[in-house]
Design a protein around this motif. Structure first.
Motif, PDB file in Angstrom:
ATOM      1  N   LYS A 144       3.668  20.069  -1.380  1.00  0.00           N
ATOM      2  CA  LYS A 144       3.766  18.763  -0.732  1.00  0.00           C
ATOM      3  C   LYS A 144       2.695  17.839  -1.285  1.00  0.00           C
ATOM      4  N   LEU A 145       3.020  16.556  -1.334  1.00  0.00           N
ATOM      5  CA  LEU A 145       2.047  15.517  -1.651  1.00  0.00           C
ATOM      6  C   LEU A 145       1.811  14.751  -0.359  1.00  0.00           C
ATOM      7  N   VAL A 146       0.550  14.684   0.083  1.00  0.00           N
ATOM      8  CA  VAL A 146       0.229  14.048   1.357  1.00  0.00           C
ATOM      9  C   VAL A 146      -0.814  12.955   1.160  1.00  0.00           C
ATOM     10  N   PRO A 147      -0.698  11.844   1.905  1.00  0.00           N
ATOM     11  CA  PRO A 147      -1.709  10.789   1.808  1.00  0.00           C
ATOM     12  C   PRO A 147      -3.025  11.249   2.416  1.00  0.00           C
ATOM     13  N   HIS A 148      -4.119  10.758   1.836  1.00  0.00           N
ATOM     14  CA  HIS A 148      -5.463  11.118   2.292  1.00  0.00           C
ATOM     15  C   HIS A 148      -6.314   9.850   2.346  1.00  0.00           C
TER      16      HIS A 148
ATOM     17  N   MET B  42       0.840  -1.206   0.000  1.00  0.00           N
ATOM     18  CA  MET B  42       0.000   0.000   0.000  1.00  0.00           C
ATOM     19  C   MET B  42       0.875   1.255   0.000  1.00  0.00           C
ATOM     20  N   SER B  43       1.926   1.267   0.805  1.00  0.00           N
ATOM     21  CA  SER B  43       2.833   2.422   0.851  1.00  0.00           C
ATOM     22  C   SER B  43       3.506   2.644  -0.498  1.00  0.00           C
ATOM     23  N   ASP B  44       3.960   1.565  -1.122  1.00  0.00           N
ATOM     24  CA  ASP B  44       4.611   1.673  -2.431  1.00  0.00           C
ATOM     25  C   ASP B  44       3.646   2.214  -3.488  1.00  0.00           C
ATOM     26  N   ALA B  45       2.402   1.739  -3.473  1.00  0.00           N
ATOM     27  CA  ALA B  45       1.414   2.210  -4.447  1.00  0.00           C
ATOM     28  C   ALA B  45       1.151   3.705  -4.264  1.00  0.00           C
ATOM     29  N   LEU B  46       1.016   4.151  -3.026  1.00  0.00           N
ATOM     30  CA  LEU B  46       0.787   5.578  -2.774  1.00  0.00           C
ATOM     31  C   LEU B  46       2.010   6.399  -3.168  1.00  0.00           C
ATOM     32  N   ALA B  47       3.203   5.884  -2.909  1.00  0.00           N
ATOM     33  CA  ALA B  47       4.430   6.596  -3.271  1.00  0.00           C
ATOM     34  C   ALA B  47       4.534   6.772  -4.785  1.00  0.00           C
TER      35      ALA B  47
ATOM     36  N   HIS C 220      -0.486   6.108  -7.056  1.00  0.00           N
ATOM     37  CA  HIS C 220      -1.700   5.338  -7.334  1.00  0.00           C
ATOM     38  C   HIS C 220      -2.727   5.520  -6.229  1.00  0.00           C
ATOM     39  N   ARG C 221      -3.956   5.255  -6.561  1.00  0.00           N
ATOM     40  CA  ARG C 221      -5.066   5.307  -5.611  1.00  0.00           C
ATOM     41  C   ARG C 221      -5.366   3.882  -5.164  1.00  0.00           C
ATOM     42  N   ILE C 222      -5.690   3.715  -3.882  1.00  0.00           N
ATOM     43  CA  ILE C 222      -6.032   2.395  -3.349  1.00  0.00           C
ATOM     44  C   ILE C 222      -7.477   2.441  -2.894  1.00  0.00           C
ATOM     45  N   GLU C 223      -8.278   1.494  -3.361  1.00  0.00           N
ATOM     46  CA  GLU C 223      -9.681   1.440  -2.955  1.00  0.00           C
ATOM     47  C   GLU C 223      -9.986   0.052  -2.400  1.00  0.00           C
ATOM     48  N   ILE C 224     -10.478   0.022  -1.181  1.00  0.00           N
ATOM     49  CA  ILE C 224     -10.896  -1.220  -0.544  1.00  0.00           C
ATOM     50  C   ILE C 224     -12.393  -1.092  -0.288  1.00  0.00           C
ATOM     51  N   ARG C 225     -13.186  -1.794  -1.081  1.00  0.00           N
ATOM     52  CA  ARG C 225     -14.650  -1.687  -0.992  1.00  0.00           C
ATOM     53  C   ARG C 225     -15.139  -1.959   0.421  1.00  0.00           C
ATOM     54  N   GLY C 226     -16.047  -1.102   0.881  1.00  0.00           N
ATOM     55  CA  GLY C 226     -16.621  -1.260   2.204  1.00  0.00           C
ATOM     56  C   GLY C 226     -15.758  -0.686   3.312  1.00  0.00           C
ATOM     57  N   PHE C 227     -14.496  -0.365   3.006  1.00  0.00           N
ATOM     58  CA  PHE C 227     -13.595   0.194   4.019  1.00  0.00           C
ATOM     59  C   PHE C 227     -13.279   1.645   3.714  1.00  0.00           C
TER      60      PHE C 227
END
Length: 111
Positions: A75-79, A33-38, A41-48
């Motif tokens: 800056k680029l920040v995770p959300h 997940m950290s690598d994908a955000l770096a 990329h966007r991460i989507e976990i349905r229902g979460f």
């Protein structure tokens, strides 16, 4: 809940996995997940919920000590945006408060 709490709970729930295997699985998922955000990329976990990257544009701030203007770079920040099911679950399990004044309950009692 901390990372070690999550590992312990998963190891307990899945008895066929050792604590070490569970720890490796959790580390692998979080690293992916950290690598994908770096990589942006966007991460989507349905229902979460979903994790994405927000851009904070450059701005001018002030040094609080000297009052001098300082340029703060972009800056680029995770959300994280919770999904509907998570929001409803948290809302349904929220404790009911009898105290109508939230500021009064946050004050520490006098000793």
């Amino acid at each position: 809940m901390t990372r070690s709490d999550l590992v312990a709970e998963l190891a307990e729930k899945f008895g066929q996995l050792t604590h070490r295997d569970t720890e490796f699985a959790v580390k692998t998922i979080l690293d992916a997940m950290s690598d994908a955000l770096a990589r942006g990329h966007r991460i989507e976990i349905r229902g979460f919920g979903s994790f994405s990257i927000n851009r904070r544009p450059p701005r001018v701030g002030r040094n609080p000590r000297s009052g001098e203007q300082v340029v703060i770079p972009e800056k680029l920040v995770p959300h994280f945006k919770p999904g509907k099911a998570l929001r409803e679950s948290v809302d349904a399990n929220a404790p009911v408060r009898d105290d109508p004044d939230p500021a009064a309950s946050s004050a520490s009692p006098e000793l």
